[in-house]
Design a protein around this motif. Sequence first.
Motif, PDB file in Angstrom:
ATOM      1  N   ASP A  49      28.840  26.029   8.572  1.00 28.55           N
ATOM      2  CA  ASP A  49      29.670  27.122   8.091  1.00 28.55           C
ATOM      3  C   ASP A  49      29.523  28.289   9.055  1.00 28.55           C
ATOM      4  O   ASP A  49      28.446  28.875   9.175  1.00 28.55           O
ATOM      5  CB  ASP A  49      29.227  27.531   6.688  1.00 28.55           C
ATOM      6  CG  ASP A  49      30.122  28.599   6.084  1.00 28.55           C
ATOM      7  OD1 ASP A  49      31.025  29.087   6.788  1.00 28.55           O
ATOM      8  OD2 ASP A  49      29.911  28.960   4.907  1.00 28.55           O
ATOM      9  N   ARG A  51      30.838  31.132   8.772  1.00 24.88           N
ATOM     10  CA  ARG A  51      30.796  32.368   8.006  1.00 24.88           C
ATOM     11  C   ARG A  51      31.735  33.438   8.558  1.00 24.88           C
ATOM     12  O   ARG A  51      31.377  34.599   8.698  1.00 24.88           O
ATOM     13  CB  ARG A  51      29.370  32.906   7.927  1.00 24.88           C
ATOM     14  CG  ARG A  51      28.392  31.901   7.320  1.00 24.88           C
ATOM     15  CD  ARG A  51      27.045  32.523   7.084  1.00 24.88           C
ATOM     16  NE  ARG A  51      26.111  31.531   6.546  1.00 24.88           N
ATOM     17  CZ  ARG A  51      24.867  31.834   6.145  1.00 24.88           C
ATOM     18  NH1 ARG A  51      24.422  33.064   6.236  1.00 24.88           N
ATOM     19  NH2 ARG A  51      24.088  30.893   5.667  1.00 24.88           N
ATOM     20  N   GLY A  53      32.954  33.713  11.584  1.00 24.96           N
ATOM     21  CA  GLY A  53      32.718  34.111  12.960  1.00 24.96           C
ATOM     22  C   GLY A  53      33.839  33.717  13.902  1.00 24.96           C
ATOM     23  O   GLY A  53      34.872  33.171  13.492  1.00 24.96           O
ATOM     24  N   ASP A 398      29.879  37.085  15.918  1.00 21.27           N
ATOM     25  CA  ASP A 398      30.118  37.604  14.570  1.00 21.27           C
ATOM     26  C   ASP A 398      31.269  38.603  14.515  1.00 21.27           C
ATOM     27  O   ASP A 398      31.562  39.157  13.450  1.00 21.27           O
ATOM     28  CB  ASP A 398      28.842  38.222  13.987  1.00 21.27           C
ATOM     29  CG  ASP A 398      28.380  39.482  14.715  1.00 21.27           C
ATOM     30  OD1 ASP A 398      29.104  39.961  15.604  1.00 21.27           O
ATOM     31  OD2 ASP A 398      27.283  39.980  14.394  1.00 21.27           O
ATOM     32  N   ILE A 415      25.775  34.610  17.297  1.00 22.83           N
ATOM     33  CA  ILE A 415      25.192  33.829  16.198  1.00 22.83           C
ATOM     34  C   ILE A 415      24.525  32.575  16.748  1.00 22.83           C
ATOM     35  O   ILE A 415      23.447  32.179  16.305  1.00 22.83           O
ATOM     36  CB  ILE A 415      26.278  33.444  15.174  1.00 22.83           C
ATOM     37  CG1 ILE A 415      26.932  34.694  14.589  1.00 22.83           C
ATOM     38  CG2 ILE A 415      25.677  32.580  14.065  1.00 22.83           C
ATOM     39  CD1 ILE A 415      28.115  34.400  13.678  1.00 22.83           C
ATOM     40  N   TRP A 425      21.147  27.943  16.994  1.00 22.88           N
ATOM     41  CA  TRP A 425      21.517  29.165  16.295  1.00 22.88           C
ATOM     42  C   TRP A 425      20.410  30.204  16.386  1.00 22.88           C
ATOM     43  O   TRP A 425      19.219  29.880  16.425  1.00 22.88           O
ATOM     44  CB  TRP A 425      21.818  28.891  14.827  1.00 22.88           C
ATOM     45  CG  TRP A 425      22.913  27.899  14.601  1.00 22.88           C
ATOM     46  CD1 TRP A 425      22.853  26.780  13.849  1.00 22.88           C
ATOM     47  CD2 TRP A 425      24.243  27.926  15.138  1.00 22.88           C
ATOM     48  NE1 TRP A 425      24.044  26.101  13.879  1.00 22.88           N
ATOM     49  CE2 TRP A 425      24.923  26.791  14.672  1.00 22.88           C
ATOM     50  CE3 TRP A 425      24.919  28.808  15.981  1.00 22.88           C
ATOM     51  CZ2 TRP A 425      26.248  26.514  15.004  1.00 22.88           C
ATOM     52  CZ3 TRP A 425      26.239  28.534  16.315  1.00 22.88           C
ATOM     53  CH2 TRP A 425      26.894  27.399  15.824  1.00 22.88           C
ATOM     54  N   HIS A 429      19.744  36.102  13.141  1.00 26.26           N
ATOM     55  CA  HIS A 429      21.041  36.724  12.923  1.00 26.26           C
ATOM     56  C   HIS A 429      21.419  36.624  11.439  1.00 26.26           C
ATOM     57  O   HIS A 429      21.238  35.558  10.820  1.00 26.26           O
ATOM     58  CB  HIS A 429      22.116  36.047  13.782  1.00 26.26           C
ATOM     59  CG  HIS A 429      23.379  36.833  13.850  1.00 26.26           C
ATOM     60  ND1 HIS A 429      24.283  36.894  12.823  1.00 26.26           N
ATOM     61  CD2 HIS A 429      23.908  37.613  14.848  1.00 26.26           C
ATOM     62  CE1 HIS A 429      25.306  37.654  13.152  1.00 26.26           C
ATOM     63  NE2 HIS A 429      25.109  38.111  14.386  1.00 26.26           N
ATOM     64  N   PRO A 430      21.942  37.684  10.856  1.00 26.58           N
ATOM     65  CA  PRO A 430      22.284  37.651   9.418  1.00 26.58           C
ATOM     66  C   PRO A 430      23.223  36.534   9.017  1.00 26.58           C
ATOM     67  O   PRO A 430      23.175  36.063   7.878  1.00 26.58           O
ATOM     68  CB  PRO A 430      22.935  39.035   9.184  1.00 26.58           C
ATOM     69  CG  PRO A 430      22.396  39.906  10.267  1.00 26.58           C
ATOM     70  CD  PRO A 430      22.188  39.007  11.449  1.00 26.58           C
ATOM     71  N   ARG A 431      24.073  36.093   9.953  1.00 27.92           N
ATOM     72  CA  ARG A 431      25.036  35.042   9.610  1.00 27.92           C
ATOM     73  C   ARG A 431      24.557  33.647   9.980  1.00 27.92           C
ATOM     74  O   ARG A 431      25.271  32.677   9.795  1.00 27.92           O
ATOM     75  CB  ARG A 431      26.380  35.304  10.294  1.00 27.92           C
ATOM     76  CG  ARG A 431      27.111  36.529   9.770  1.00 27.92           C
ATOM     77  CD  ARG A 431      28.546  36.478  10.229  1.00 27.92           C
ATOM     78  NE  ARG A 431      29.260  37.703   9.917  1.00 27.92           N
ATOM     79  CZ  ARG A 431      30.541  37.918  10.211  1.00 27.92           C
ATOM     80  NH1 ARG A 431      31.220  36.983  10.854  1.00 27.92           N
ATOM     81  NH2 ARG A 431      31.132  39.034   9.892  1.00 27.92           N
TER      82      ARG A 431
END
Length: 432
Positions: A49, A51, A53, A398, A415, A425, A429-431
């Motif tokens: 996913d 997210r 991006g 992102d 990301i 990854w 990173h928050p995502r």
Amino acid sequence: MIIRNVTVINGQGFAPITDAEVEVTDGRFSAIRPAADAPAEAGVTSVLDARGGYLVPGLWESHTHLGGLAYSKPENERAKYISQLLTDFLSAGVTSVVDLGGPLELELAAREYRAKATDAAARLFFAGPVFTGVKGWPILNDPARAPIAYQTDNADVAHRQALELADRVDFIKCIYDGEPGAPDKLPLDALKAIIAAAHEKGKKVLVHVHERIDLEEAVASGADGIEHAFQPRDPGSTAEARDIAALLAETNTAYCPTLVTWEQIAHNGEAAYLRQLVDDGYATLDDIPRITSRPVYGREFPRHSPQDSHIRFDYAMRTLALMHDAGVKITAGSDVALLMPAPPVALLRELYLLAKAGLPLPAVLAAGTRYAAEKIGQEATTPGTITVGAPADALLLDADPYADIAHLVDRSHHIGTLRAGRPSWNESHPRA
């Protein structure tokens, strides 16, 4: 593997595909489609996913010298060191690195080392030793640098050497820099012979130039790419740039200005420049002592004075946009990292400078992806793009790189990467 919930920017200049689904099979992109068109899942081993991006082609460093960096290490550690640099490049979103000159055996050893390694890293393309005149740049009077070049003043010998070298390298590099007729300048007939030999073998030739006449003679000889922004006769006029732009566009010759090279040489030893790098996000305060402790810090660079480098940098920054508008294929390469914390940072700085020079952001992305691949003859499998059949090399961001260059070059927006379909990854990173 399938990547979902992503906007795809394919690197070919087409409109982004929002809410897309990207399928990867055997290390290549096998499908790119709107999510609404996705078929029912069958045999999918993993789903990522994104997210929301943005997926862009993996970046290319199209002009560097890893072998030169490795020569500071003990001989038995050099291949491993280059391998680590390639890992570092990947962590910066760079999936392919083009080495424009170094000892052939070291570059072959580095490729062999990577073939056995299990960690992910950028792929390596290389030229091996460059062709130059007798005691020409970059040899000068240093015999220790002899392995990085063929020194020649004979067209027949150069043709034979180029035929032999072409079978072992990805492309060929020539240094065409110096006063016409001087023994340290590669003779024009030798340059023509080298280019002819490389083309016989299906290999591209990139030519390092200094002045306009060098560039014009290289293009007339069949060069596929020009390395370094040329030094103008009249820095106050854009006429030379317009003439050169027309020539490069007409002949479809790639142009790699290496802006960051001239910026660093021009400002070497200046504390204010290092502070500017910190303010721009390309260095930290902790990096400064490490940079200023390097033997090269504050020392005049061979062959290129700070004054001349200022002229080349300023002129290129003023004229690259008009060259782009004329249809020139501009590529991104950093060459040296004299004052950068690490080589990958130099490439990110180069992309930033291309944007600052006025290139539209889609053109900046093309300079750092597909045009770099085309420059060395890799376009047959469309690397540097997110297209069906291309190697699955990509960078997941992102934020939209077409909205702000910082979204591409600021690593806090990265990301993760795909390299031949293998994901890496940024776990912080928050995502991610």
